[in-house]
Design a protein around this motif. Structure first.
Motif, PDB file in Angstrom:
ATOM      1  N   GLY A   8       0.809  -1.217   0.000  1.00 22.95           N
ATOM      2  CA  GLY A   8       0.000   0.000   0.000  1.00 22.95           C
ATOM      3  C   GLY A   8       0.835   1.256   0.000  1.00 22.95           C
ATOM      4  N   ASP A   9       1.948   1.247   0.745  1.00 19.39           N
ATOM      5  CA  ASP A   9       2.825   2.414   0.771  1.00 19.39           C
ATOM      6  C   ASP A   9       3.431   2.676  -0.605  1.00 19.39           C
ATOM      7  OD1 ASP A   9       2.278   2.688   3.437  1.00 19.39           O
ATOM      8  OD2 ASP A   9       4.128   1.697   4.115  1.00 19.39           O
ATOM      9  N   LEU A  10       3.805   1.606  -1.326  1.00 19.93           N
ATOM     10  CA  LEU A  10       4.373   1.759  -2.662  1.00 19.93           C
ATOM     11  C   LEU A  10       3.355   2.355  -3.629  1.00 19.93           C
ATOM     12  CD1 LEU A  10       6.400  -1.560  -3.033  1.00 19.93           C
ATOM     13  CD2 LEU A  10       7.342   0.757  -2.991  1.00 19.93           C
ATOM     14  N   VAL A  11       2.118   1.865  -3.572  1.00 19.23           N
ATOM     15  CA  VAL A  11       1.079   2.382  -4.470  1.00 19.23           C
ATOM     16  C   VAL A  11       0.851   3.861  -4.192  1.00 19.23           C
ATOM     17  CG1 VAL A  11      -1.376   2.248  -5.047  1.00 19.23           C
ATOM     18  CG2 VAL A  11      -0.048   0.153  -4.772  1.00 19.23           C
ATOM     19  N   ARG A  12       0.749   4.205  -2.912  1.00 20.10           N
ATOM     20  CA  ARG A  12       0.511   5.612  -2.560  1.00 20.10           C
ATOM     21  C   ARG A  12       1.677   6.495  -3.020  1.00 20.10           C
ATOM     22  NH1 ARG A  12       0.533   5.017   2.341  1.00 20.10           N
ATOM     23  NH2 ARG A  12      -1.679   4.509   2.662  1.00 20.10           N
ATOM     24  N   ALA A  13       2.903   6.023  -2.820  1.00 22.82           N
ATOM     25  CA  ALA A  13       4.085   6.837  -3.181  1.00 22.82           C
ATOM     26  C   ALA A  13       4.153   7.083  -4.685  1.00 22.82           C
ATOM     27  CB  ALA A  13       5.351   6.156  -2.697  1.00 22.82           C
ATOM     28  N   GLY A  30      -7.221   0.265 -14.870  1.00 22.74           N
ATOM     29  CA  GLY A  30      -8.349  -0.657 -15.082  1.00 22.74           C
ATOM     30  C   GLY A  30      -8.728  -1.439 -13.836  1.00 22.74           C
ATOM     31  N   VAL A  31      -8.620  -0.785 -12.679  1.00 26.49           N
ATOM     32  CA  VAL A  31      -9.026  -1.416 -11.427  1.00 26.49           C
ATOM     33  C   VAL A  31     -10.046  -0.514 -10.753  1.00 26.49           C
ATOM     34  CG1 VAL A  31      -6.822  -2.619 -11.140  1.00 26.49           C
ATOM     35  CG2 VAL A  31      -7.115  -0.353 -10.149  1.00 26.49           C
ATOM     36  N   SER A  32     -10.605  -0.995  -9.651  1.00 21.89           N
ATOM     37  CA  SER A  32     -11.619  -0.203  -8.967  1.00 21.89           C
ATOM     38  C   SER A  32     -10.974   0.774  -7.984  1.00 21.89           C
ATOM     39  CB  SER A  32     -12.595  -1.105  -8.219  1.00 21.89           C
ATOM     40  OG  SER A  32     -11.953  -1.736  -7.124  1.00 21.89           O
ATOM     41  N   VAL A  33     -11.659   1.913  -7.773  1.00 19.12           N
ATOM     42  CA  VAL A  33     -11.186   2.888  -6.785  1.00 19.12           C
ATOM     43  C   VAL A  33     -11.179   2.254  -5.400  1.00 19.12           C
ATOM     44  CG1 VAL A  33     -11.678   5.123  -5.693  1.00 19.12           C
ATOM     45  CG2 VAL A  33     -12.026   4.822  -8.161  1.00 19.12           C
ATOM     46  N   ARG A  34     -12.187   1.404  -5.141  1.00 20.52           N
ATOM     47  CA  ARG A  34     -12.272   0.755  -3.834  1.00 20.52           C
ATOM     48  C   ARG A  34     -11.043  -0.108  -3.554  1.00 20.52           C
ATOM     49  NH1 ARG A  34     -17.109  -3.450  -2.100  1.00 20.52           N
ATOM     50  NH2 ARG A  34     -16.478  -3.708   0.072  1.00 20.52           N
ATOM     51  N   SER A  35     -10.571  -0.853  -4.582  1.00 24.45           N
ATOM     52  CA  SER A  35      -9.384  -1.684  -4.400  1.00 24.45           C
ATOM     53  C   SER A  35      -8.162  -0.839  -4.070  1.00 24.45           C
ATOM     54  CB  SER A  35      -9.114  -2.517  -5.655  1.00 24.45           C
ATOM     55  OG  SER A  35     -10.169  -3.433  -5.867  1.00 24.45           O
ATOM     56  N   ILE A  36      -8.023   0.286  -4.781  1.00 22.62           N
ATOM     57  CA  ILE A  36      -6.867   1.157  -4.522  1.00 22.62           C
ATOM     58  C   ILE A  36      -6.906   1.674  -3.099  1.00 22.62           C
ATOM     59  CG2 ILE A  36      -5.781   3.349  -5.157  1.00 22.62           C
ATOM     60  CD1 ILE A  36      -6.695   2.790  -8.047  1.00 22.62           C
ATOM     61  N   GLY A  37      -8.101   2.044  -2.654  1.00 22.67           N
ATOM     62  CA  GLY A  37      -8.219   2.537  -1.291  1.00 22.67           C
ATOM     63  C   GLY A  37      -7.847   1.484  -0.262  1.00 22.67           C
ATOM     64  N   LYS A  38      -8.271   0.237  -0.502  1.00 18.78           N
ATOM     65  CA  LYS A  38      -7.949  -0.837   0.445  1.00 18.78           C
ATOM     66  C   LYS A  38      -6.469  -1.172   0.429  1.00 18.78           C
ATOM     67  CE  LYS A  38     -12.433  -3.142   0.854  1.00 18.78           C
ATOM     68  NZ  LYS A  38     -13.157  -4.423   0.759  1.00 18.78           N
ATOM     69  N   TRP A  39      -5.834  -1.125  -0.770  1.00 21.29           N
ATOM     70  CA  TRP A  39      -4.395  -1.406  -0.812  1.00 21.29           C
ATOM     71  C   TRP A  39      -3.623  -0.351  -0.023  1.00 21.29           C
ATOM     72  CZ3 TRP A  39      -5.008  -2.006  -6.755  1.00 21.29           C
ATOM     73  CH2 TRP A  39      -5.412  -3.324  -7.058  1.00 21.29           C
ATOM     74  N   GLU A  40      -3.956   0.932  -0.285  1.00 21.50           N
ATOM     75  CA  GLU A  40      -3.231   1.999   0.377  1.00 21.50           C
ATOM     76  C   GLU A  40      -3.488   2.002   1.883  1.00 21.50           C
ATOM     77  OE1 GLU A  40      -3.873   5.756  -1.463  1.00 21.50           O
ATOM     78  OE2 GLU A  40      -2.935   5.172  -3.355  1.00 21.50           O
ATOM     79  N   LEU A  70       7.265  -5.215  -8.942  1.00 18.83           N
ATOM     80  CA  LEU A  70       6.588  -6.493  -9.202  1.00 18.83           C
ATOM     81  C   LEU A  70       7.035  -7.586  -8.229  1.00 18.83           C
ATOM     82  CD1 LEU A  70       6.693  -6.613 -13.117  1.00 18.83           C
ATOM     83  CD2 LEU A  70       4.755  -5.988 -11.650  1.00 18.83           C
ATOM     84  N   THR A  71       8.327  -7.690  -7.955  1.00 21.68           N
ATOM     85  CA  THR A  71       8.824  -8.802  -7.134  1.00 21.68           C
ATOM     86  C   THR A  71       8.583  -8.570  -5.647  1.00 21.68           C
ATOM     87  OG1 THR A  71      11.016  -7.803  -7.085  1.00 21.68           O
ATOM     88  CG2 THR A  71      10.568  -9.450  -8.793  1.00 21.68           C
ATOM     89  N   SER A  72       8.482  -7.341  -5.233  1.00 29.35           N
ATOM     90  CA  SER A  72       8.264  -7.094  -3.810  1.00 29.35           C
ATOM     91  C   SER A  72       6.827  -7.352  -3.399  1.00 29.35           C
ATOM     92  CB  SER A  72       8.633  -5.635  -3.473  1.00 29.35           C
ATOM     93  OG  SER A  72       7.763  -4.735  -4.138  1.00 29.35           O
ATOM     94  N   SER A  73       5.912  -7.419  -4.357  1.00 28.21           N
ATOM     95  CA  SER A  73       4.495  -7.517  -3.994  1.00 28.21           C
ATOM     96  C   SER A  73       3.785  -8.703  -4.612  1.00 28.21           C
ATOM     97  CB  SER A  73       3.775  -6.237  -4.442  1.00 28.21           C
ATOM     98  OG  SER A  73       4.401  -5.103  -3.878  1.00 28.21           O
ATOM     99  N   ALA A  74       4.307  -9.301  -5.656  1.00 31.94           N
ATOM    100  CA  ALA A  74       3.563 -10.326  -6.385  1.00 31.94           C
ATOM    101  C   ALA A  74       3.519 -11.639  -5.636  1.00 31.94           C
ATOM    102  CB  ALA A  74       4.214 -10.560  -7.755  1.00 31.94           C
TER     103      ALA A  74
END
Length: 753
Positions: A8-13, A30-40, A70-74
């Motif tokens: 979540g920190d990586l996505v936000r940064a 191509g993802v939902s806003v809700r998913s982004i919010g939950k990841w962050e 990719l490798t830190s989160s997949a």
């Protein structure tokens, strides 16, 4: 509780680096806003690799920065293959394997349930190995420990952690919250084709968090619980696994100990299969014992099982000990259900709710609820609606529990209640079939407290009850004998006589009445002995075995004379007259019938007088004195009808019809036979219904109505054939020797109602 927030920190940064809002990032990736919010917010772990690549593209990441993202989160891109070993010894179950292979749409959930040791896991694992090539993304397996010796069932959260491990999710990515884990699990499965085997489930609530949320996966659940809730709310397909049949059980033995040993002792092998109740676990335990002792004959192993099955099926390993394996299901029962299960071990076969209510001394509605719990646990089966049973090994286990946990007095009281249920229902059924049958003052009038006799409204109910219960009644009588309650055996034999007579059940008719003779002798009761010998003599006479019938009737007469029992003496003389008539000794036949008539008059029994009068009339018929026969039989009809004695009236109308036929009055004869037929049908007496139809055919032929004659004979022959009656051959010969003209249009019009 929040999970690891690194992703979540990586996505936000990266989003802030590019000055994007969550909405703009959602549109670009191509993802939902809700998913982004939950990841962050760190509420869910990272998505699958495809979504990660879309995010990396949206962030315009390249080179080392892209690889790091990719490798830190997949998720680890591995293919799980967690199935247990394909069972090397597997027999049969082709039908069940085909059911598991049946195609379906969406997420397919199949539940394999069955009693302890029936081979649920073995079947599921064998099938999974057969079809694993259909699942390119792998196979997951988890033992949910619903039933076993190693503590409580596996919590859903722990099961999810193991499944996520199998999917390659790093431990630090697994949230602590069960719902979050389930969401991550469903996300990890999305778009993939996996076979998931959830073995040994405790209940539906343990399984639901482990189900995929999108199409593509197949889930197989095994459990001793039927998990019917999964069928109702989750669309699961239920497969109830039964024990093995004789052939499959023999084949399993052969595969484990060698076909040569089984071929050398086929009877012993079949006895072992029967003693093991076709239960794969029990067969495997016995086979292991036989394999470990190659010098043991299978006959010796079978003899061990006869004496102490559960002891032979024991061992140091709880998983290979029948008692231990059964106990894992038993100990989950509530106390009332556990008590009912123990008491069910006292019942010798398939039981109705009323019978089980009587054993437990509980209301039927209460027992029905407890049975639902036992059925759900697969400790009891419901082979027909409202009828319950368990296989022999479970019954032995239930009885073993009762011996250890219930007092001797409570067990004996339960046995008495069981016997009272069957005896009092049978007596009531017999009274509905033959209301005028003498019962005597010694007829059991009361039953033990808590007994629930089955309510019966009419003779149809009575015949239906006897039809359902007659396979189990011999075992009920065996239980009475084992308990030293010989009068129960006698009264049961007395109560089933009319049913066997109506069904012309030759073998059971004689077998039951001979049991009554033995029970009366053990009880040393002269009244019971008199009645028993009479009933055997009567049955043998009806079946045409005149010599032994004569012997039993004379024995009965001697007892009745010592007792001064006029009615008993009269009916013996009546049957001795029938034997004399069949031997063409007409003088003796009439003497015996007149002796019976005098005894009935002395005993003030008009129905008995009518029987004797009809017998005298039949003697005159066989002697050719049709006018005198007609007079006697008409008088008998009048008395029987006045008394409401349908069976007596049916016999006498048949006699009147025969007299008319011999006197050259076929139309009057046919009318009499129809009245006889109606009486026998009302009493559901199959033998005499067929006899009346045969006589009706004779009258119709004499009246010049060959089509009606053939119809009557055909119906008669069908019944005679069904009950294996000796008169079938005579009727068949009539049909074979008569030509029937085809219907004309005029005849068809005349026959319309």
């Amino acid at each position: 509780m929040r999970g690891d927030s690194l992703f979540g920190d990586l996505v936000r940064a990266h989003r802030r680096r590019l000055g994007m809002t969550q909405e703009e990032l959602a549109d670009r990736a191509g993802v939902s806003v809700r998913s982004i919010g939950k990841w962050e917010a760190g509420q869910v772990a990272a998505p699958r690799i495809g979504t990660l690549r879309a995010l990396a593209d949206a962030f315009t990441l390249t080179g080392d920065a892209r690889d790091e993202f990719l490798t830190s989160s997949a998720l680890d891109d591995i293919t799980p293959a967690q199935l247990p070993l394909d069972p090397p010894v597997f027999t049969g179950r082709e039908r069940e394997l085909a059911q598991l292979s049946a195609s379906g749409d969406g997420t397919i959930i199949r539940v394999v349930s069955g009693t302890a040791g029936v081979g649920k896991t073995t079947l599921a694992v064998r099938w999974a190995h057969r079809v694993r090539h259909r699942f390119p993304d792998g196979q997951l397996y988890v033992n949910l420990r619903g039933f076993g010796p190693t503590g409580p069932p596996l919590p859903p959260g722990d099961a999810l952690r193991g499944l996520l491990d199998g999917l390659g999710v790093p431990p630090q990515r697994v949230p602590a919250d069960v719902e979050a884990r389930a969401a991550l699990y469903r996300s990890a499965l999305a778009g993939r084709r996996l076979l998931i085997l959830l073995d040994n489930a405790a209940d539906a609530e343990q399984v639901r968090p482990l189900l995929p949320g999108a199409p593509g996966c197949v889930v197989v659940v095994t459990s001793r619980d039927r998990l019917a809730g999964l069928a109702v709310t989750d669309g699961a397909q239920l497969l109830l696994l039964d024990v093995l049949g004789t052939d499959a059980a023999r084949s399993l033995l052969a595969r484990r100990i060698g076909a040569d040993r089984v071929r050398a002792e086929p009877r012993a092998a079949d006895e072992i299969a029967t003693a093991c109740a076709g239960l794969p676990l029990a067969l495997a335990i016995v086979a292991a014992r036989a394999a470990a002792h190659p010098a043991f004959t299978l006959a010796a192993v079978a003899a061990e099982l006869r004496t102490s099955r559960l002891d032979v099926l024991a061992g140091p390993d709880p998983a290979a000990d029948a008692r231990a394996v059964f106990s894992w299901s038993y100990r989950k029962l509530r106390p009332a259900a556990a008590r009912l299960f123990r008491l069910l071990g006292l019942h010798p076969g398939v039981a109705s709710i009323d019978a089980l209510a009587s054993i437990a001394a509980l209301p039927p509605d209460r027992v029905r609820a407890l049975l639902a719990e036992l059925v759900q646990a697969n400790l009891v089966d419901e082979p027909q609606p409202g009828r319950f049973a368990c296989h022999d090994l479970l019954r032995a286990y239930a009885r073993d529990l009762s011996d250890r946990l219930d007092s001797p007095s409570s067990r004996r009281e339960a046995v008495v209640r069981l016997l009272d249920h069957y005896l009092h229902t049978a007596l009531a059924a017999d009274r509905l079939l033959k209301p005028h049958r003498g019962l005597g003052p010694r007829r059991p009038a009361t039953h033990a407290p808590g007994v629930t006799p089955t309510p019966l409204a009419d003779s149809d109910d009575a015949m239906t009850w006897f039809g359902a219960e007659h396979p189990i009644l011999p075992a009920v009588a065996d239980l009475a004998e084992e308990s030293g309650l010989h009068t129960y055996v006698w009264w049961l034999a007395w109560a089933v006589l009319t049913y066997h007579e109506r069904r012309w059940d030759r073998r059971d008719w004689i077998r039951w009445q001979m049991r009554a003779v033995a029970a009366a002798e053990r009880a040393r009761d002269p009244h019971f002995q008199a009645v028993s010998h009479y009933n055997v003599g009567y049955a043998l006479c009806e079946l045409g075995d005149l010599a032994p019938a004569h012997g039993h009737l004379n024995t009965a007469l001697a007892f009745y004379e010592k007792l001064g029992n006029l009615a008993g003496m009269a009916k013996v003389h009546l049957n001795l007259g029938i034997i004399a008539r069949r031997r063409t000794d007409y003088t003796r036949a009439i003497d015996e019938a007149e002796t019976a008539l005098a005894l009935y008059r002395k005993d003030s029994d008009p129905v008995g007088e009518a029987r004797a009068t009809n017998n005298i009339g039949w003697c005159y018929l066989t002697m050719g004195d049709y006018t005198r026969a007609l007079d006697h039989c008409r008088r008998a009809v009048a008395v029987h009808e006045a008394a409401g004695n349908h069976m007596g009236a049916g016999h006498s109308w048949d006699s009147v019809g025969t007299a008319h036929l011999r006197l050259g009055n076929p139309t009057e004869a046919a009318a009499c036979y129809r009245r006889s037929l109606a009486a026998f049908r009302s009493e559901r007496d199959r033998q005499y219904e067929a006899i009346a139809l045969a006589h009706l055919g004779d009258a119709e032929e004499a009246a010049g109505r060959p089509r009606a004659a053939h119809e009557a004979w055909h119906r008669s022959l069908a019944i005679f054939t069904e009950i294996d009656h000796p008169d079938a051959g005579e009727v068949r010969a009539k049909l074979a020797s008569r030509e029937v003209p085809p219907f004309s249009l005029r005849q068809q019009i005349d026959r319309r109602p």
